[in-house]
Motif scaffolding. Sequence first.
Motif, PDB file in Angstrom:
ATOM      1  N   CYS A 146     -53.015   6.835   4.315  1.00 12.32           N
ATOM      2  CA  CYS A 146     -54.095   6.500   3.387  1.00 12.32           C
ATOM      3  C   CYS A 146     -53.772   5.391   2.398  1.00 12.32           C
ATOM      4  CB  CYS A 146     -54.486   7.752   2.592  1.00 12.32           C
ATOM      5  SG  CYS A 146     -53.096   8.552   1.766  1.00 12.32           S
ATOM      6  N   GLN A 147     -52.570   4.827   2.398  1.00 13.63           N
ATOM      7  CA  GLN A 147     -52.238   3.840   1.382  1.00 13.63           C
ATOM      8  C   GLN A 147     -51.717   2.531   1.959  1.00 13.63           C
ATOM      9  OE1 GLN A 147     -50.034   7.199  -0.751  1.00 13.63           O
ATOM     10  NE2 GLN A 147     -50.309   5.714  -2.390  1.00 13.63           N
ATOM     11  N   LEU A 148     -51.913   2.300   3.225  1.00 10.36           N
ATOM     12  CA  LEU A 148     -51.457   1.062   3.844  1.00 10.36           C
ATOM     13  C   LEU A 148     -52.647   0.144   4.097  1.00 10.36           C
ATOM     14  CD1 LEU A 148     -48.851   2.343   6.467  1.00 10.36           C
ATOM     15  CD2 LEU A 148     -48.472   1.581   4.127  1.00 10.36           C
ATOM     16  N   PRO A 149     -52.411  -1.170   4.100  1.00  7.86           N
ATOM     17  CA  PRO A 149     -53.517  -2.096   4.410  1.00  7.86           C
ATOM     18  C   PRO A 149     -54.006  -1.884   5.834  1.00  7.86           C
ATOM     19  CG  PRO A 149     -51.401  -3.238   4.361  1.00  7.86           C
ATOM     20  CD  PRO A 149     -51.145  -1.860   3.826  1.00  7.86           C
TER      21      PRO A 149
ATOM     22  N   GLN B  63     -53.714   7.824 -13.943  1.00  6.24           N
ATOM     23  CA  GLN B  63     -54.304   7.776 -12.613  1.00  6.24           C
ATOM     24  C   GLN B  63     -53.231   7.950 -11.544  1.00  6.24           C
ATOM     25  OE1 GLN B  63     -57.717   4.513 -13.881  1.00  6.24           O
ATOM     26  NE2 GLN B  63     -56.353   4.123 -12.198  1.00  6.24           N
ATOM     27  N   LEU B  64     -53.666   8.313 -10.348  1.00  8.00           N
ATOM     28  CA  LEU B  64     -52.700   8.465  -9.260  1.00  8.00           C
ATOM     29  C   LEU B  64     -52.117   7.114  -8.888  1.00  8.00           C
ATOM     30  CD1 LEU B  64     -54.472  11.101  -6.989  1.00  8.00           C
ATOM     31  CD2 LEU B  64     -53.102  11.409  -9.039  1.00  8.00           C
TER      32      LEU B  64
ATOM     33  N   ASP C 196     -57.099   1.945  -8.467  1.00  7.59           N
ATOM     34  CA  ASP C 196     -57.401   3.155  -7.713  1.00  7.59           C
ATOM     35  C   ASP C 196     -57.394   2.869  -6.217  1.00  7.59           C
ATOM     36  OD1 ASP C 196     -58.286   5.627  -6.895  1.00  7.59           O
ATOM     37  OD2 ASP C 196     -60.387   5.185  -7.294  1.00  7.59           O
ATOM     38  N   GLN C 197     -56.632   3.674  -5.463  1.00  9.42           N
ATOM     39  CA  GLN C 197     -56.572   3.530  -4.016  1.00  9.42           C
ATOM     40  C   GLN C 197     -57.301   4.652  -3.285  1.00  9.42           C
ATOM     41  OE1 GLN C 197     -52.140   2.900  -3.972  1.00  9.42           O
ATOM     42  NE2 GLN C 197     -52.669   1.342  -2.482  1.00  9.42           N
ATOM     43  N   GLY C 198     -58.196   5.340  -4.001  1.00  6.92           N
ATOM     44  CA  GLY C 198     -59.018   6.356  -3.350  1.00  6.92           C
ATOM     45  C   GLY C 198     -58.323   7.667  -3.093  1.00  6.92           C
ATOM     46  N   LEU C 199     -57.341   8.048  -3.930  1.00  8.45           N
ATOM     47  CA  LEU C 199     -56.618   9.302  -3.731  1.00  8.45           C
ATOM     48  C   LEU C 199     -57.081  10.410  -4.672  1.00  8.45           C
ATOM     49  CD1 LEU C 199     -52.969   7.926  -3.427  1.00  8.45           C
ATOM     50  CD2 LEU C 199     -54.544   8.480  -1.584  1.00  8.45           C
TER      51      LEU C 199
ATOM     52  N   MET D 189     -58.986  -0.755  -5.904  1.00  4.01           N
ATOM     53  CA  MET D 189     -58.134  -1.760  -5.281  1.00  4.01           C
ATOM     54  C   MET D 189     -58.888  -2.398  -4.117  1.00  4.01           C
ATOM     55  SD  MET D 189     -54.336  -1.136  -3.745  1.00  4.01           S
ATOM     56  CE  MET D 189     -53.511  -2.327  -2.714  1.00  4.01           C
ATOM     57  N   PRO D 190     -59.027  -3.720  -4.104  1.00  2.00           N
ATOM     58  CA  PRO D 190     -59.780  -4.368  -3.021  1.00  2.00           C
ATOM     59  C   PRO D 190     -59.028  -4.329  -1.699  1.00  2.00           C
ATOM     60  CG  PRO D 190     -58.760  -6.022  -4.408  1.00  2.00           C
ATOM     61  CD  PRO D 190     -58.508  -4.696  -5.081  1.00  2.00           C
TER      62      PRO D 190
END
Length: 715
Positions: A217-220, A329-330, A334-337, A487-488
């Motif tokens: 969930c956190q990689l491009p 924040q996580l 924000d990376q959607g977690l 985060m874009p």
Amino acid sequence: MMVTDKIGTAAARSMLFAAAVAIMPVLWSCGGRTDIEGALFVCDEYTVYPDSFVSASLTLAVRGDTVVKMSGDDVSIEIGAGHDAGGLLMEGSDGLISTLFNSVPPMEAGVYDRFTPYEIYIADGLTDVETASATVDSRIAGGEVVEIASGQYRWPVAMSDAGWGMAAATVSLMTDDAGSARLRATALKRLIDCDLKYVFDRDAGLFAGVPSGMDMCQLPEWSNAADAAVMMTLEGNVARVAGMRYVNDVLPGSYSEDFIDDVAGNIRKRLWIPNLGMLSQTLYQRPYAVAVTAADNLAQGLAVATGCAGDAMSRRIVSNTPMNENGVQLTYPDQGLSHDGRREALTASMWAIASARAGNSEAWALSYGNLVALSVSDGYAARLLQGVTLRTVFGIEPCVDGLRVRPFVHEALGDYRKISGLRYRNSELTVTVRGRGDVVSTFLIDGEVTAEAKVPADIKGKHDIEVVLSGSGNASGGVNTAQSGAMPQAPEVKTEGARTFTVSSQESGQFIVYLNGAVTELIERNHYELYNAAPVTSVSFETDVSNEYTGYASKNYMYIPEKDSVSILCSRVAPTGGRVLAKKELSSKYVESTRYKNARISFEYGSPTGGSYYIRLRYLDGLGVVNKNRQYALRILNVNGDMAGIMVLPQRGPEKWSVAEDWASMHGRTEPIAVELDRGRNVISIDYFAPEGIAGFDHDSNTVIPVALELIRKS
């Protein structure tokens, strides 16, 4: 246990409500105010007092052994009935915290996932060391750490095993079992030694590979196994630094202290984002690494809590990292977690510990207050609250030569608290902390004053520890209240020739250009042309949203002048044919490398000048390997008899093949590995890789169809 007396009638509810209001005259006036007298933490949704919690839907007030709970028309009184003998028990001026602390059910032994090492480090290793020790030891089989694969990939791409060292260190320091400590340290050493040999990036001085779970969930979006394998993350490197220090404590001399300090120094140097005052989540890309301008706050908190960040940097991290009324924040951006409740509780916990270590009372109150709010309705968060309370309010910190006691008591808390039933090695401790602040004026063991605030490691039996505080020693540092956007995504890039690129993004029309890993310019157009690029140049692009938020850059593109590139076909140096390519006319043109055939493919290259080169392998496919999903294969690159690096070859699969195209053009490339070649003859080999210490390695499916070795002279 708690005895509950339900109040059934409307009249009784009204009487109890009136009594509760008499106890708590200001509890219903949250309203976002930050000046409510006596509050530890205030936000629009709720207020946390040391003895009460108030929100629009719930009020929880504690007076002695009595708990009044009001939720809508439902009102109940709960009366504390004591605890089982030998269990942890907290009492003192702060009733709500004591009640939450004392209400936690025991942990379940042997259940393990990627978050468990954090849970044991923060809480279970202090509060239930026997169960935590059993869980830690369940990770060892045959003297090795058993791999946990929870994501899409496995070692050497994704790994969570290094973090196990934090848990192993905690339980070993809390118990007097030298034999178990040695077994854990020996198993951890085997793991770290394997990583040192295969995934330590010598150019950056950091370990590569992503933590298990990050690959989901956190990689491009553009990344594959090869891209993830070369990333150097904050979490993975901090965990290994802590792990090596633990191994040295138990097995002295296992690692050079200078080497450990160098890795920690490279974390502070290479992952530091100066303009943000935070540590980057990861370095990524080859041949030039780029730091993502995003922070993983669980990992940042760990870097501070373990001392890896250093004192001055720790204070900057805690005061610079944005926080809001819901705590830290996580990730930032924000990376959607945010849907991950366990990670939220862990991040709040680690940030509270980090804030106390950095001496930042505002950041501690935000994090601790957020954790208290979570704990009101979540037993998992309450279990972490136990550990955070021990590590901060009581200042409990296990170390190799004893138990340090360095309390950090916020001014909103009361001036008295006591914990009883704390098991430490061969002793049972009762710890009392009086006063507020973080300066210890008096430290007593069984009434006798000692010069150092530390319980000796060889203490035995039951003992009373008392700490008297005399205020705060340093300025707090404050917090950054900046709000975070999302985060874009990495931009989409299309090549229109060796030097021309089209860049697009749905989130912004601004892009940062990286040349050889360095920021070169900010463009506000979709077209980019690489001018005057005589030497080898790597190019990537990053989306910039309103000059505030950036994310991962695009996949790296390499411009290589024709004169600087040499390809040696594998079919020239190794026999063709095999089982994977069923058609004989195809298999006769291509080389297959397996455990049994072409396990070593050797090349000779005469360099006219010697010096710095990049080497990569062009291939049709990598069929499977250390997992049953057959996602990538592994090979080792050796140059003149020395290992230069590990090659990860992601599976390309039949969907990448077409009989209508030239097969020679349907290839992938491994990530480039930097090497030094001799002037004149060089012997380069691609070797079948069967790593030691990795359970479940699938030899039979570790198959590669290589096409050519590419050598790129670094001008």
